[in-house]
Design an enzyme around this catalytic site. Structure first.
Site, PDB file in Angstrom:
ATOM      1  N   HIS A 202       0.801  -1.226   0.000  1.00 50.09           N
ATOM      2  CA  HIS A 202       0.000   0.000   0.000  1.00 50.09           C
ATOM      3  C   HIS A 202       0.835   1.279   0.000  1.00 50.09           C
ATOM      4  CE1 HIS A 202       0.886  -0.042   4.316  1.00 50.09           C
ATOM      5  NE2 HIS A 202       0.665   1.258   4.257  1.00 50.09           N
TER       6      HIS A 202
HETATM    7  C1  UD1 Z   1      -2.343   5.556   5.505  1.00 50.50           C
HETATM    8  C2  UD1 Z   1      -1.081   6.132   6.146  1.00 50.50           C
HETATM    9  C3  UD1 Z   1       0.010   5.060   6.165  1.00 50.50           C
HETATM   10  C4  UD1 Z   1      -0.510   3.787   6.831  1.00 50.50           C
HETATM   11  C5  UD1 Z   1      -1.754   3.338   6.080  1.00 50.50           C
HETATM   12  C6  UD1 Z   1      -2.346   2.058   6.641  1.00 50.50           C
HETATM   13  C7  UD1 Z   1      -0.685   8.526   5.803  1.00 50.50           C
HETATM   14  C8  UD1 Z   1       0.124   9.526   5.070  1.00 50.50           C
HETATM   15  N1  UD1 Z   1      -0.551   7.258   5.399  1.00 50.50           N
HETATM   16  O1  UD1 Z   1      -2.019   5.298   4.130  1.00 50.50           O
HETATM   17  O2  UD1 Z   1       1.107   5.537   6.903  1.00 50.50           O
HETATM   18  O3  UD1 Z   1       0.490   2.781   6.756  1.00 50.50           O
HETATM   19  O4  UD1 Z   1      -2.733   4.383   6.149  1.00 50.50           O
HETATM   20  O5  UD1 Z   1      -3.332   1.553   5.784  1.00 50.50           O
HETATM   21  O6  UD1 Z   1      -1.398   8.879   6.699  1.00 50.50           O
HETATM   22  N2  UD1 Z   1      -9.392   4.513   1.079  1.00 50.50           N
HETATM   23  C9  UD1 Z   1     -10.620   3.890   0.977  1.00 50.50           C
HETATM   24  N3  UD1 Z   1     -11.240   3.503   2.127  1.00 50.50           N
HETATM   25  C10 UD1 Z   1     -10.706   3.717   3.351  1.00 50.50           C
HETATM   26  C11 UD1 Z   1      -9.451   4.373   3.428  1.00 50.50           C
HETATM   27  C12 UD1 Z   1      -8.805   4.752   2.290  1.00 50.50           C
HETATM   28  O7  UD1 Z   1     -11.137   3.667  -0.109  1.00 50.50           O
HETATM   29  O8  UD1 Z   1     -11.334   3.345   4.349  1.00 50.50           O
HETATM   30  C13 UD1 Z   1      -8.694   4.931  -0.153  1.00 50.50           C
HETATM   31  C14 UD1 Z   1      -8.978   6.376  -0.431  1.00 50.50           C
HETATM   32  O9  UD1 Z   1      -9.395   6.506  -1.732  1.00 50.50           O
HETATM   33  C15 UD1 Z   1      -7.642   7.080  -0.216  1.00 50.50           C
HETATM   34  C16 UD1 Z   1      -6.621   5.980  -0.379  1.00 50.50           C
HETATM   35  O10 UD1 Z   1      -7.299   4.756  -0.014  1.00 50.50           O
HETATM   36  O11 UD1 Z   1      -7.450   8.104  -1.127  1.00 50.50           O
HETATM   37  C17 UD1 Z   1      -5.448   6.184   0.527  1.00 50.50           C
HETATM   38  O12 UD1 Z   1      -5.864   6.379   1.878  1.00 50.50           O
HETATM   39  P1  UD1 Z   1      -5.019   7.313   2.894  1.00 50.50           P
HETATM   40  O13 UD1 Z   1      -5.588   7.198   4.248  1.00 50.50           O
HETATM   41  O14 UD1 Z   1      -4.820   8.633   2.328  1.00 50.50           O
HETATM   42  O15 UD1 Z   1      -3.599   6.670   2.914  1.00 50.50           O
HETATM   43  P2  UD1 Z   1      -3.175   5.157   3.056  1.00 50.50           P
HETATM   44  O16 UD1 Z   1      -2.567   4.777   1.760  1.00 50.50           O
HETATM   45  O17 UD1 Z   1      -4.253   4.278   3.605  1.00 50.50           O
END
Ligand code: UD1
Length: 362
Positions: A202
């Protein structure tokens, strides 16, 4: 003591669970969920399985660019902190939720306690590295999981308020893993102990770069043996964006599945031949359970797992991934690197000590 715990992303639910349990014995905790992770599979299921109390407030921030996400959290958290005047704000790890809460609190002169302080990848292109460096520099209490983390802070001139407590993820693993039977999960996924690898991807550097993600998909395919790959939402999006789903479907050995719950993750990890991951937390969890790890990154914050011979750093080079996964073995020694499973109680004791020393004003 009134403590504001701020969580938002999946690994933080796992880290906060034991601390919340210990904290609520004697103190008032307001659990604030930023809403960074909002899907049932990325959030709710962890609260249910780990017995975490329902959040007092969910800010519903959701997805966005780093600036949008962090800014929206900052604004809402500041208002809540002004309204409820907590004695201390407790944050975990290195996500945008961590930084937003630490920044909001420090500007209001509310002490910040950082659990999992002092971790460094020394790679400033990782958003998580920026989040953890900044959080450590504005925290008053820094609870470190390893001696390396304590040393990293000392190198940056931070020695005050630093305490080595061990790793709260080990607390969670020990508290739950032994009492959960793994056979039903293996049966559900149609695999046998030792007969498959578990994979997770991820990290932005792997998912948002087409060549990197393509290379990882090809490497998993080239392994030949079964790879169970719970796909993070960010990765699902990027597999589609780069047109990699057709290729993935052709690879008979790679089983891309929805994100797993903690119980499923632990069951599949405990019985895997090896873990292939770019997650920070899962490198450690593999170590807790004695499973060799192949890390799809150039560097790691959990350097002890590499030194102990349980973790191999391979980046996203397909050949290197295949060679490392095929040759992954369990070293004979697995020293205790992450404490005694009671880090959470030490965090609470540390908060109480600081609270008493300050005469009820941390
Ligand atoms: C975040 C953390 C990372 C952690 C990870 C665990 C930051 C910068 N990154 O990364 O350190 O290791 O979480 O998973 O804070 N999304 C969904 N559903 C959800 C959550 C996210 O669809 O419930 C999608 C969204 O479209 C989003 C993308 O995943 O844009 C990324 O989510 P985001 O929370 O921004 O960062 P992670 O890659 O999950």
């Amino acid at each position: 003591m009134r403590v504001f715990t701020v969580v938002g992303a999946r690994p933080q639910f796992i880290k906060a669970a034991p601390v919340s349990r210990a904290l609520r014995v004697r103190h008032e905790e307001m659990l604030i969920h930023t809403g960074q992770h909002y899907d049932e599979a990325m959030s709710d299921v962890f609260f249910a399985e780990l017995g975490i109390p329902a959040p007092t407030v969910n800010l519903g921030v959701g997805s966005g660019s780093h600036g949008e996400q962090t800014g929206e959290m900052l604004q809402q958290l500041e208002a809540l902190m002004v309204e409820h005047a907590p004695d201390c704000v407790l944050v975990y790890g290195d996500t945008n939720s961590t930084l937003a809460a630490a920044l909001a609190a420090s500007k209001l002169v509310i002490p910040v306690a950082h659990v999992e302080a002092g971790l460094r990848s020394f790679n400033r292109s990782m958003p998580e590295e920026i989040n953890r460096v900044l959080t450590d520099h504005i925290a008053s209490l820094l609870f470190c999981p390893t001696p390396t983390a304590v040393e990293n802070l000392a190198t940056e001139g931070i020695t005050r308020g630093v305490e080595l407590v061990g790793d709260v993820m080990l607390d969670t693993a020990l508290y739950h893993a032994g009492s959960w039977p793994t056979e039903p999960v293996l049966a559900e996924f149609g695999v046998q102990a030792g007969g498959y690898c578990l994979a997770t991807v991820h990290r932005a550097s792997n998912t948002d770069d087409e060549q990197a993600l393509r290379g990882i998909v090809e490497a998993f395919g080239a392994l030949g043996s079964t790879v169970i790959w719970p796909v993070h939402p960010r990765t699902t999006k990027m597999l589609a964006a780069f047109g990699l789903n057709a290729r993935l479907a052709e690879l008979g050995n790679v089983r891309a599945v929805s994100p797993l719950s903690y119980r499923e993750t632990v069951a599949l990890l405990q019985n895997a031949r090896a873990l292939l991951t770019d997650s920070g937390g899962m490198q450690k969890e593999a170590y807790f359970f004695g499973v060799p790890c192949v890390t799809l990154r150039e560097e790691t914050e959990w350097v002890e797992t590499v030194t102990a011979g349980w973790n191999t750093l391979v980046g996203c080079v397909p050949d290197a991934i295949v060679v490392a996964a095929r040759s992954a073995v369990r070293p004979s020694e697995r020293p205790n690197l992450y404490g005694d499973g009671h880090a959470a109680e030490k965090v609470v004791a540390g908060l109480e000590k600081a609270w008493c020393a300050s005469g009820g004003k941390l």
